[in-house]
Scaffold this motif. Structure first.
Motif, short mmCIF file in Angstrom:
data_model
loop_
_atom_site.label_atom_id
_atom_site.label_comp_id
_atom_site.label_asym_id
_atom_site.label_seq_id
_atom_site.Cartn_x
_atom_site.Cartn_y
_atom_site.Cartn_z
N MET A 140 -5.92 11.76 -14.61
CA MET A 140 -4.55 11.48 -14.19
C MET A 140 -3.99 12.73 -13.52
SD MET A 140 -3.06 9.65 -17.66
CE MET A 140 -3.90 10.72 -18.83
N ALA A 141 -3.33 12.55 -12.39
CA ALA A 141 -2.54 13.62 -11.78
C ALA A 141 -1.10 13.31 -12.17
CB ALA A 141 -2.70 13.64 -10.27
N GLN A 150 0.31 9.22 -3.84
CA GLN A 150 0.89 10.28 -4.65
C GLN A 150 1.48 11.40 -3.81
OE1 GLN A 150 -0.42 13.53 -5.00
NE2 GLN A 150 0.21 14.26 -7.03
N SER A 151 0.89 11.65 -2.64
CA SER A 151 1.36 12.76 -1.80
C SER A 151 2.78 12.55 -1.29
CB SER A 151 0.41 12.96 -0.61
OG SER A 151 0.40 11.81 0.22
N LEU A 152 3.28 11.29 -1.30
CA LEU A 152 4.65 11.03 -0.84
C LEU A 152 5.68 11.63 -1.78
CD1 LEU A 152 4.37 7.31 0.34
CD2 LEU A 152 4.33 9.38 1.75
N VAL A 191 2.76 4.12 -10.75
CA VAL A 191 1.41 4.46 -11.19
C VAL A 191 0.44 3.98 -10.13
CG1 VAL A 191 -0.36 4.17 -12.96
CG2 VAL A 191 2.06 4.30 -13.61
N GLU A 192 -0.28 4.92 -9.53
CA GLU A 192 -1.23 4.60 -8.45
C GLU A 192 -2.64 4.51 -9.02
OE1 GLU A 192 -2.66 6.28 -4.08
OE2 GLU A 192 -1.36 7.51 -5.37
N MET A 214 2.33 8.82 -10.35
CA MET A 214 1.23 9.30 -11.18
C MET A 214 -0.06 8.67 -10.68
SD MET A 214 0.72 9.27 -15.33
CE MET A 214 -0.18 7.75 -15.58
N TYR A 215 -1.00 9.51 -10.31
CA TYR A 215 -2.27 9.06 -9.72
C TYR A 215 -3.32 8.95 -10.82
CZ TYR A 215 -6.55 9.38 -6.90
OH TYR A 215 -7.79 9.17 -6.34
#
Length: 470
Positions: free
Chosen positions: A320-321, A294-296, A275-276, A302-303
């Protein structure tokens, strides 16, 4: 008792009075007004209805009201002034005065340096109002019906584009879920991930940690100048790890690329979740912008973001993304209808982002906070030359480290002169390994613009008075 309600048509106010059904009407009215004042229902300064209006509403003689008012004025319950009518008198010790005393005690101190508090005077009122007007005018009628638990599509589209452009996220509107800030996202996640424990950074917000600890103990991961030591995840039985990779709170370090990779590899290997928390991600000064973790791996990270630092914590707006595999469980936990974030606020933020107003505001705040940070660092270096600071490259706070055993003394001295500041120990996990570091966390975004120089002077004087810091 007979309940009477003074109505708006005759007196312009609603006034609930309990009149005894028997005996003198004057005595009953007098007792009812005394009760309303002593109970605090009628506050000091409240303007009572005119004789005529109250008499009409209570179906009693006008002279009875006039005599009752005069009696209560002579006893000090009411006061009458020519041209301003009859009002409830100021009474020391009354419930409302005691309530005001409590409020006064809770008013912010003279100088505010506690973290997580953007300058409230900077809220872009004109832009927000303009966006609200446009958004409400353009919104379809169904927008004002029951809400979608994912949030308004206008905001999800705007956020998907904005986060991709500014933070490097890999997402789309379907996987964006609107929430009421990070705490709300944490509560939802705690419901979705039933298997504890959660791994957290050894320094962080205690009320966030408390949310995860409702399901069981949390695991404290150590933090150093390169951020959280994520290699230690492999030695735990954690299912979820919560990280602040772009700007660790409160130490302000940035998670080293190798440690980012280690966290994602752990999630892929174990089936876990990262969780970012993009804490203060918009505010960076002396370093190259750091993209979202998150892009990794959008399926394992979860952003979570919000406007609490960029606009105002009062808005209670976040997002939340969500990884695909968690989308349905999160929506189920959130509920069948949006019940946390008002549709008007969602539409307004969507317009603010889409028209560029949000970008302009963030850039302006970045310039202002960069100037404040420079002022603070210069004052510390010039007047308390042995001070050591951490976390000056990004965010809205600076950590000032103190000699061992002096944190409490600094906090007491600060409180004595009206300087509100957080101690570093407040954010330390109880199970954190390693030696405890004394320090204070100086949130330089909190003071208003016109009080900032005086606030810095007061803070520096406190540090100088307690002794040389290193």
């Amino acid at each position: 008792m007979v309940e009477n309600l003074v109505n708006r048509h005759s007196s312009a106010v609603d006034l609930h009075l309990n009149l005894a059904p028997n005996g003198s009407r004057k005595a009953a009215l007098s007792e009812a007004l005394r009760e309303a004042v002593t109970s605090g229902r009628l506050e000091s300064g409240f303007k009572l209805p005119s004789y005529r209006a109250l008499a009409e509403d209570l179906a009693i003689a006008r002279n009875t009201v006039a005599e009752t008012y005069a009696e209560l004025v002579s006893e000090g319950w009411l006061e009458a002034r020519q041209g301003s009518g009859t009002r409830v008198a100021h009474r020391p010790g009354s419930p409302q005065e005691e309530a005001r005393a409590v409020v006064r005690a809770e008013i912010r101190p003279q100088f505010e340096f506690r973290s997580g508090r953007p300058d409230p005077t900077t809220f872009p009122r004109s832009r927000w109002l303009a966006s609200a007007r446009r958004a409400v005018t353009a919104a379809p009628t169904h927008a004002f019906g029951p809400g979608d638990p994912r949030g308004r599509i206008e905001l999800r589209r705007a956020l998907s584009d904005y986060l991709s452009r500014t933070r490097g996220l890999v997402t789309d509107p379907r996987r964006i879920v609107v929430c009421a800030g990070f705490s709300h996202a944490a509560e939802i996640l705690a419901d979705v991930v039933a298997a504890p424990p959660f791994a957290v950074e050894s320094y962080g917000l205690p009320f966030h940690r408390a949310i995860y600890e409702k399901t069981g103990p949390t695991i404290a991961l150590p933090v150093d100048r390169d951020g959280c030591i994520t290699d230690e995840l492999a030695t735990t039985d954690a299912q979820v790890v919560i990280l602040t990779p772009s700007h660790q709170f409160p130490t302000s370090s940035s998670l080293h690329p190798r440690r980012r990779t280690a966290a994602v590899d752990w999630a892929r290997t174990t089936g876990g979740l990262v969780v970012e928390d993009d804490y203060d991600g918009e505010f960076r000064f002396d370093r190259t912008p750091v993209g979202a973790m998150q892009s990794l791996d959008p399926d394992r990270v979860m952003y979570v973001g919000s406007v609490s630092k960029s606009l105002s914590p009062a808005l209670r707006l976040g997002w939340m993304a969500v990884p695909e595999r968690l989308l349905d469980p999160i929506l189920e936990a959130k509920g069948v209808r949006e019940s946390t974030v008002g549709v008007v606020d969602q539409l307004t933020l969507a317009d603010l982002i889409a028209t560029g107003g949000y970008d302009r505001h963030v850039r302006a705040m970045r310039t202002r906070y960069r100037r404040r940070r420079a002022h603070l660092i210069h004052a510390l270096g010039e007047r308390v030359p042995h001070v050591a600071t951490m976390g000056i490259a990004a965010g809205l706070q600076v950590v000032v480290t103190l000699p061992p055993g002096t944190e409490s003394a600094v906090l007491r001295a600060a409180g004595d002169v009206g300087v509100a500041v957080d101690g570093l120990s407040r954010f330390r996990h109880p199970d954190a390994a390693g030696k405890k570091v004394d320090g204070i966390l100086v949130g330089y975004s909190a003071p208003t613009e016109h009080t900032f120089p005086a606030a810095v002077d007061a803070l520096v004087n406190v540090l100088a008075s307690v002794g040389r810091v290193r």
